[in-house]
Structures are given as structure tokens and as C-alpha cells.
Write a protein that holds these residues in place. Structure first.
Motif, PDB file in Angstrom:
ATOM      1  N   ALA A  24      47.504 -31.962 -26.371  1.00  0.00           N
ATOM      2  CA  ALA A  24      47.672 -31.896 -24.919  1.00  0.00           C
ATOM      3  C   ALA A  24      48.018 -30.478 -24.496  1.00  0.00           C
ATOM      4  O   ALA A  24      48.395 -29.637 -25.315  1.00  0.00           O
ATOM      5  N   GLN A  40      48.417 -36.865 -29.987  1.00  0.00           N
ATOM      6  CA  GLN A  40      47.517 -36.423 -28.938  1.00  0.00           C
ATOM      7  C   GLN A  40      47.649 -34.923 -28.718  1.00  0.00           C
ATOM      8  O   GLN A  40      48.755 -34.407 -28.555  1.00  0.00           O
ATOM      9  N   VAL A  76      46.074 -34.612 -21.700  1.00  0.00           N
ATOM     10  CA  VAL A  76      45.561 -34.910 -23.040  1.00  0.00           C
ATOM     11  C   VAL A  76      44.144 -34.369 -23.191  1.00  0.00           C
ATOM     12  O   VAL A  76      43.270 -34.621 -22.361  1.00  0.00           O
TER      13      VAL A  76
END
Length: 548
Positions: free
Chosen positions: A284, A282, A192
């Protein structure tokens, strides 16, 4: 429980799954695509299809035009800017509407349509070509056997389960998919990079962006970093704003706060804003340690999660699907050996690796220049080289005797080497101007110089004997090269030959003539389709010697 049979089962109806279904069906391979959601994406989560992706999709008649028709803006009508806000002076202008002419590189143009427009088009073409696509259908479990895969599917509306026997599974079930976990596949990489809130909104954007077209702003705002992008629906926009999860939670971003973030992003304090959707996610960067296990092949976000800065994630997904589709089609039809499928992961995983590195570099350069520490410099290459100049190496490609081992090449300076993309050159066929890429797509294609008649005769005999698709194109006979660019870019003589596979990648080259073109080409054509030629005769082995 009913039992049904299909050569290829595809799980997931995102870019990878829908592209795979469309291209497999167009190639005449029956396939079923199942998706747990009730429909395609209703949100413009991703934006744009780059030239290489358009190249692999344009082989399906009508698909290229349909994708452009789905976009609110015309081809290449893009503006990319780094700024504090949309209305503040630019810190840097990355792309303007006049800077995207890439006709020396590709016959295709950039399509700026959002994911909510692209997926329905792919769905329509998948079904029109014969793919069986079923929404609200979940893969409950599967098991592999020596002769195929047994999958249990569940219809979410009725609860009814069906057993499907397939030769292969394409796992395209996204970043949160479960198929890779069932196969023990691990995700590796930085992980992340940022917690982000995505806000879809409606406002009077015409008054703020009078120039029209597709606009993407990378925002280095004193209060946050993020991005603003226009959508295909008039006056709809999207912002993605990073936040510190040690101070804020996703639930803290209510409509009132998001309205203020939109105003700050646009730089218009009194703007009337209607919030349409708020979604946390998120950013990532992760890569699967394997992209296949047994008869299961991972594609798209299931196999690699790419920061969405530069749009390479969706492109890599589409191109994964294109690579799988032509290989699966040949194997299912018996025109290639199953060993050809081993080349999928070997070829595509390095491409995903450099796409992730380039996307992280874009993220740092465009948004957070003080985060140089997260770059993966050993895998970084220029955006054009990463998106269109990546090279393949596998047992299904017969490298030149002298191979420099480079991961990419500059598409503006093509080498014509095996493992590289066929150079785009404008040619003449009768009264028609076409691209060299208009000659490829469905079958293998042998290109020769004007004095390559022996290669042409050999190819025709091999096509009859092997029952495998092999087309021919002889310069000066089938097409003309008014500018004299094709042979120099391929780096072959008028007596030379070049074998190109359906995805437009060169797999074998003879720079000049050969004393035994039939044996040489026959052995080469067998090897690039996955057949074991190690026990071939001496004359067949000559195919792998330098033919220059």
C-alpha cells in the motif's frame, strides 16, 4: 494501580521505536518502550539499511559495527537484477557489487542485514544505553493534559495495569497501529496497490547463487510478478508474489503451492524446498494527514506506509526516529523550546511523501511497466536525491535570502544551503582521516573558515550563556582540508560560518564575516532551537538578514 513517571513513552518496537529508544537513551533521556509482541521480529520482513540511515545511527558508539556484524554479507555487497527468474538471463542489472562505491557522498556504507537481525541489535543498544524496553505490554488507552500524557499500560502475562505519566509519546505502533486513530489522524493516498504472499523458505541457494553476497531479484515472470531476496541465515530465501484477490484467497496458498512458486521464482523445477513461513500482506501507499497531535508524534509505518520497492519505508522510519530523538532530548533537558517539536511534522511529512512517490515509481519501473497510471510524478525524484538529498524547511531553519524552493538536491553537487544535509568531505585531524560527519551527531556544531575566529569566540560565549550544547570547528585549526573541498561545498568564504544541528542538517549560514557576530549568532542559535526571537533587538534581527 501503580503510577510511574518517564519523560518519553515509545509505543512499538519496530525500526522507528527501537531507533528512537536507542538514540534518546544515548542522549541521556530516560524513556520506556512498550511492545505488544513477545519479542522483536523473528522474520526478515525488511532488508537493508541505506547510507543516510547508517549516518544517523553511527553516532552511537559501536552501533555501526554491530549492524554490519549482524549481516551475513559485507558492506555494499549487493546485486539487484530484473529477470523472469533467478536463473534466467537478466532483463536489466540495476546494481552490482562494484557499483555501490559512494565515498564522495557519505562515509557510511549500505548494510544488508534483515529486520530479524537489525531489531535485536537496536534492542541491545537501547537497553545498554539505559532505555526501559518491555515486551508483551499493551497501551490500553491514553489521554493528554496540558503538562503531559497519561497512559495506561497492561502487562499481557500478568494482566496488571500501570499508569505512566509522560511528557511525550512516540507512536511507532506500525501500519495497523491504533494510536493515530485515537487522535483522529486520517491516512491519505493511493491505498492498496497489490495483494501479496510472502514465503520464507530453505533451499540449496549456494548452488544457485555461487557468487555470495546479498541478492535481490525483481521477477517479471509470465505466471506472476514479485521478488526474491536472500536472507542472513545460510540457504534461506524469501519470495513476495502478487496475486489477484478476485480469483485467489490467501488461504489458497498452502505449502505445496508455495513450494512450486519458489521453484518458479528460482527457475529450478526439481529444487527441494522447505517452507518456513507463509504470510499474506497488502502493498500500500498511504500518508497520514498529520504526523503529530498535541504531545503525540507519529513515526514509521504508523505515519506513512510505503511500497517496499527500494527499501525506503524502513529508512524513513529510522530517520523519523532520529529527527524526533534529538529534538525531544533538547526540549526535555530545557535546552530548546517546546516549539522546536512543531518542526518535526513540518519537516518529515514532505520526506515521507517523496519516499512514497519514489517507491511507487520503483514498483512500476522494476515490476509493472504497464502501470504508469499509478505514478505520482509531481513528487518523483531520483533515488539518490530522495534517499540522501531531501531538504527541510521550517521555522527552525533560517533560509538564505534567495531560496529556490527545491524539495531535493543532488548530494553529489551540494549547495551548503540551510535545510540541506552537511556535505561529506574527508578531512584530517592530526594523523587521522575523518569525515565531516564524524564532527557532528550529539550537539549543534559551528563550522568556520580559517579566518572565522570572531565566530568561534562568539560561539563559545553563547554556549556559556545559553547552557545549550554548541561545538565549534575551525578549518585550518581544528581540522585540515587537504583537497580544499569543504569551503567550496559549503559555499562560504574563509571568514564565513555555518551552523549544523545534531542530525547533520544545516540550519544557518553566513557566507562571509559579520560586523556583529555575537548578536547575529546568538539570535540564530535561539531561533533554530525554537525560541521566539521576533521581539529581539535590531542587532538580533540582523541574524536573519543576508550575511553574505
Amino acid at each position: 494501580m501503580s503510577v510511574e513517571r518517564v519523560p518519553v513513552l515509545i509505543v512499538g518496537a519496530g525500526y522507528a521505536g527501537l531507533s528512537a529508544a536507542t538514540l534518546l537513551a544515548w542522549r541521556g533521556v530516560p524513556c520506556r518502550l512498550v511492545e505488544r509482541r513477545p519479542s522483536t521480529s523473528r522474520l526478515p520482513k525488511a532488508h537493508g539499511i541505506n547510507r543516510r540511515s547508517m549516518e544517523v545511527l553511527r553516532v552511537v558508539p559501536g552501533l555501526e559495527d554491530a549492524l554490519f556484524a549482524a549481516s551475513r554479507t559485507g558492506a555494499n555487497e549487493s546485486t539487484l537484477i530484473i529477470a523472469e527468474s533467478v536463473t534466467s538471463p537478466p532483463i536489466e542489472t540495476l546494481v552490482t557489487k562494484t557499483s555501490l562505491d559512494a565515498t564522495p557522498v557519505s562515509p557510511s556504507k549500505i548494510c544488508t542485514a534483515g529486520q530479524d537481525r537489525v531489531e535485536p541489535v537496536l534492542l541491545r543498544f537501547a537497553r545498554a544505553n539505559g532505555a526501559d524496553v518491555r515486551f508483551s505490554t499493551t497501551l490500553e488507552r491514553f489521554s493528554q493534559r496540558d503538562d503531559g500524557v497519561e497512559a495506561i499500560l497492561r502487562d499481557e502475562a500478568s494482566g496488571q495495569e500501570t499508569k505512566v505519566l509522560a511528557d511525550y509519546i512516540v507512536a511507532a505502533d506500525g501500519a495497523g497501529g491504533t494510536i493515530r486513530d485515537m487522535g483522529g489522524v486520517k491516512m491519505e493516498g493511493p491505498g492498496v496497490l497489490a495483494d501479496t504472499i510472502s514465503v520464507l523458505f530453505e533451499a540449496d541457494l549456494d548452488a544457485i547463487l555461487p557468487g555470495g553476497g546479498f541478492a535481490l531479484y525483481y521477477l517479471r515472470n509470465p505466471a506472476f510478478s514479485g521478488a526474491f531476496v536472500t536472507c542472513d541465515e545460510p540457504n534461506h530465501g524469501q519470495i513476495n508474489i502478487e496475486y489477484d484477490s478476485t480469483r485467489d484467497q490467501a488461504s489458497d496458498f498452502d505449502e505445496e503451492r508455495c513450494e512450486e512458486l519458489v521453484r518458479q521464482s528460482l527457475g529450478v523445477p526439481d529444487l527441494a524446498v522447505k517452507i518456513l513461513d507463509i504470510r499474506p500482506w497488502q502493498m500500500a501507499a498511504l500518508l497520514a494527514d498529520r504526523m503529530s497531535f498535541g504531545r503525540v508524534f507519529l513515526a514509521g509505518d504508523c505515519a506513512h506506509i510505503t511500497p517496499p520497492v527500494g527499501g525506503l519505508g524502513g529508512q524513513t522510519a529510522i530517520q523519523d526516529a532520529a529527527d524526533l530523538a534529538w529534538k525531544l532530548a533538547l526540549v526535555v533537558k530545557g535546552e530548546a523550546a517546546p516549539a522546536l517539536l512543531d518542526s518535526y511534522a513540518i519537516e518529515r511529512r514532505p520526506v515521507a511523501r517523496i519516499a512514497i512517490a519514489r517507491s511507487i515509481a520503483n514498483y512500476v519501473e522494476r515490476l509493472l511497466p504497464d502501470r504508469q497510471d499509478i505514478r505520482i510524478r509531481e513528487d518523483e525524484y531520483g533515488l539518490l536525491e530522495t534517499s540522501m538529498g531531501y531538504r527541510y524547511r521550517s521555522d527552525a531553519i533560517i533560509a538564505d535570502e534567495f531560496d529556490d524552493g527545491a524539495c531535493v538536491e543532488d548530494p553529489l553537487r551540494p549547495s551548503g544551503a540551510p535545510g540541506t544535509r552537511l556535505p561529506h568531505v574527508w578531512l584530517r585531524r592530526g594523523e587521522e582521516t575523518i569525515s565531516s560527519h564524524d564532527l557532528i551527531g550529539r550537539d549543534f556544531m559551528l563550522f568556520t573558515g580559517p579566518d572565522g575566529g570572531d565566530w568561534i569566540e562568539a560561539a563559545r560565549r553563547i554556549a556559556l550563556r545559553s547552557k545549550a550544547p554548541l561545538g565549534v570547528c575551525r578549518l585550518g585549526f581544528d581540522v585540515d582540508d587537504p583537497e580544499g573541498l569543504f569551503l567550496p561545498r559549503l559555499r562560504i568564504s574563509p571568514e564565513g560560518a555555518l551552523l549544523v544541528r545534531p542530525d547533520g542538517y544545516i540550519v544557518w549560514r553566513s557566507r562571509g564575516g559579520n560586523p556583529d557576530p555575537l548578536a547575529t549568532l546568538e539570535a540564530s542559535f535561539a531561533r533554530v532551537r525554537g525560541f521566539d526571537t521576533r521581539q529581539s533587538s535590531g542587532s538580533h534581527a540582523a541574524a536573519f538578514a543576508d550575511a553574505s
